[in-house]
Design an enzyme around this catalytic site. Structure first.
Site, PDB file in Angstrom:
ATOM      1  N   SER A 301      -5.741 -16.051  -8.319  1.00 21.83           N
ATOM      2  CA  SER A 301      -5.153 -15.201  -8.207  1.00 21.83           C
ATOM      3  C   SER A 301      -3.361 -16.028  -7.999  1.00 21.83           C
ATOM      4  CB  SER A 301      -5.660 -14.984  -6.743  1.00 21.83           C
ATOM      5  OG  SER A 301      -4.209 -13.492  -6.533  1.00 21.83           O
ATOM      6  N   ASP A 312       2.766 -20.716 -19.741  1.00 24.08           N
ATOM      7  CA  ASP A 312       3.934 -20.195 -20.804  1.00 24.08           C
ATOM      8  C   ASP A 312       5.198 -20.764 -20.716  1.00 24.08           C
ATOM      9  OD1 ASP A 312       1.435 -18.981 -20.844  1.00 24.08           O
ATOM     10  OD2 ASP A 312       2.381 -17.551 -20.103  1.00 24.08           O
ATOM     11  N   LYS A 326      -8.882 -14.425 -12.120  1.00 21.57           N
ATOM     12  CA  LYS A 326      -8.139 -13.355 -11.133  1.00 21.57           C
ATOM     13  C   LYS A 326      -6.638 -12.153 -11.629  1.00 21.57           C
ATOM     14  CE  LYS A 326      -8.287 -10.845  -6.466  1.00 21.57           C
ATOM     15  NZ  LYS A 326      -6.550 -10.649  -6.649  1.00 21.57           N
TER      16      LYS A 326
END
Length: 548
Positions: A301, A312, A326
């Protein structure tokens, strides 16, 4: 009007009355009866009507409230694995870790032999101020005996927690005292920390362990960074291993601290939720510090939001094992009785556009819960080549290939260490015998152990005591058969775990974490990356990208 006209008017009046009556009847029939039928026949109201029918006609008396409480989780289980119902009595417990504080007496306890044993006392908390010390055994609460089978975590929390400024009377057994003590504690606000370790791994490298993302995590992080600044850190490791997540907002705030202006951190989107982007504002004070994030299969999460944003944007290196996966966003919805639903309303996506939610089948929690075991059996914890990537590839700012649909795959994989692992060690740890031994040893030798106030000093002292042999005798008395060959093979593991738990019992979380990190392969890899000055990922070679 003549008599003939009157005769002609009466049938017309009757006809008009009939028509008006039909129209009025049709109106009421459609407006009330028709709607009533459509409501009764609608699926949303079938449940309500079913409950009324059961309450009215069922052969035996039924507690409708209990029936509803049991039905709610079953309904939500048909949606996704993270939409859940929380009963009123469990809402506070579910929120305490993330809220930043709760009202209680300020102790850490364990239950051994049907008795609450005080494992630690929060500094300057209500219990410490009243005179409770580590090692005390709680035998009564508010004048009523509290030992035996009724002593459970849930019941202990119910009796010890309570509104601020209320009092609770504790009956205690203390080492060296023949008679029980009676101490009254006035409950107060107890902070719940989400950062449980901040220290220097070496002269250049700071380390921060975040155990969850709560309301105060960002504020705690700023304090931790200020502490490390005083130590002169120039590299940073953020450890998210074992961190199951928490509030999205906290993860966004922390990512913002390390990213340049206008970098996408995460975005959310759902059927009824328009896309919402979260971007960095450029005010972060640590935008250029070399950064490494540690993750494992439990990291989920909000942990994956932070790791995904750093990965990224090619802002740092991710080390460890593939995270949980998740990528669903829950919105809390409260009911009047204090109960709550956490309903999935959107998915979140990392800056490259990947949703890292692992696959699931609605109404099939068992396969979802089995996923981590399946990964283990498949060999993923031991070999990077065993990782199954779901879905299409995505690309980071620098063009590196990353995958969604099943967690964050680290930039550098660290297999689970199985050196010295045997069935004897597995049973000793899984059965709780090591925990029980460590607590018993701590309790019996507390007076000697408390003279060693620093982790290195205490660890050095414990290593001289041949605790493994002492444990083996203890375990044998408690049903674990001696296996000499396995014990020799697992000697270092057993010693390491035993000493770590005694350090935890005597000192605190940070001392425990610092000890187990001393020979941790993931931490060692992080230090190696810093030595190589490779924490900032570079663009992939063209041929490598083409192969992807």
């Amino acid at each position: 009007m003549d008599r003939n006209s009157k005769k002609n008017f009466i049938p017309l009046l009757m006809a008009l009355s009939v028509v008006v009556g039909i129209m009025i009847g049709s109106f009421y029939a459609n407006h009330f009866s028709g709607n009533r039928l459509s409501i009764i026949n609608s699926s949303s109201n079938k449940l309500n009507n079913l409950l009324h029918i059961i309450d009215d006609q069922y052969v035996d008396t039924v507690n409708i409230n209990t029936l509803v409480e049991k039905a709610m989780p079953q309904i939500l289980a048909e949606l996704d694995p993270h939409s859940v119902y929380i009963s009123a009595k469990n809402v506070q417990a579910a929120n305490d870790d993330l809220k930043g504080s709760f009202s209680g007496i300020g102790i850490e306890f364990t239950i051994r032999q049907d008795t609450i044993r005080v494992q630690g006392v929060i500094k300057n908390g209500p219990a410490e101020q009243a005179g409770v010390v580590a090692g005390d055994k709680i035998i009564s609460v508010d004048g009523k005996n509290f030992v035996g089978k009724e002593v459970t975590n849930e019941e202990a929390m119910r009796r010890l927690k309570g509104p601020k400024d209320t009092k609770v009377k504790l009956g205690l057994l203390r080492y060296g005292k023949k008679k029980p003590l009676s101490i009254t504690v006035t409950r107060g606000e107890i902070p719940t920390k989400s950062i449980n370790a901040t220290y220097m791994l070496n002269k250049e490298t700071g380390y921060i362990k975040i155990k969850n993302f709560g309301e105060n995590t960002y504020a705690e992080l700023l304090i931790a960074l200020a502490t490390l600044s005083q130590e002169g850190f120039s590299n940073l490791v953020i450890d998210l291993r074992g961190n199951g997540g928490g509030y999205l907002a906290s993860a966004v705030q922390i990512a913002n601290e390390f990213l340049p202006k206008n970098k996408l951190i995460v975005y959310t989107e759902g059927r009824k939720s328009k896309r919402q982007d979260y971007r960095s504002d450029g005010h972060g004070s640590y935008q250029h510090i070399p950064l490494i994030i540690l993750i494992d299969e439990i990291s989920a999460s909000a942990s994956e939001i932070l790791a995904g944003a750093i990965q990224d944007n090619d802002r740092g290196t991710i080390i460890g094992r593939r995270s949980f996966g998740k990528g669903l966003v829950q919105q809390p919805l409260a009911f009047n009785d204090g109960s709550m639903v956490r309903l999935t309303v959107a998915r979140y996506y990392t800056p490259s556009g990947r949703c890292i939610q692992k696959p699931y089948t609605t109404g099939n929690d068992k396969s979802y819960e089995q996923d981590l075991v399946d990964r283990y059996m498949h060999g993923e914890y031991f070999s990077q080549d065993s990782i199954k990537h779901e879905g299409k590839p995505f690309h980071t700012t620098n063009g590196r290939t990353v995958y969604g649909g099943g967690g964050i795959t680290p930039d550098r994989f660290i297999p689970e260490d199985t050196l010295g692992f045997t069935s004897y060690y597995k049973e000793a740890s899984m059965s709780g015998l090591i925990l029980l031994y460590a607590y018993s040893y701590t309790d019996d030798h507390r007076e000697d152990l408390k003279k060693k106030t620093e982790m290195p000093e205490l660890a050095s002292y414990l290593k001289k005591l041949n605790l493994v042999e002492d444990f083996v005798r203890f375990a044998e008395k408690n049903g674990l058969k001696r296996r000499n060959l396995m014990i020799r093979k697992s000697y270092k593991l057993l010693e390491h775990y035993i000493i770590a738990r005694i350090i935890y019992n005597m000192l605190d979380d940070q001392a425990f974490i610092a000890y187990i990190n001393q020979d941790d392969a993931t931490v060692e890899e992080a230090l190696k990356v810093f030595r190589e000055q490779a924490s900032f990922p570079t663009r992939q070679h063209k041929e490598e990208s083409d192969e992807e």
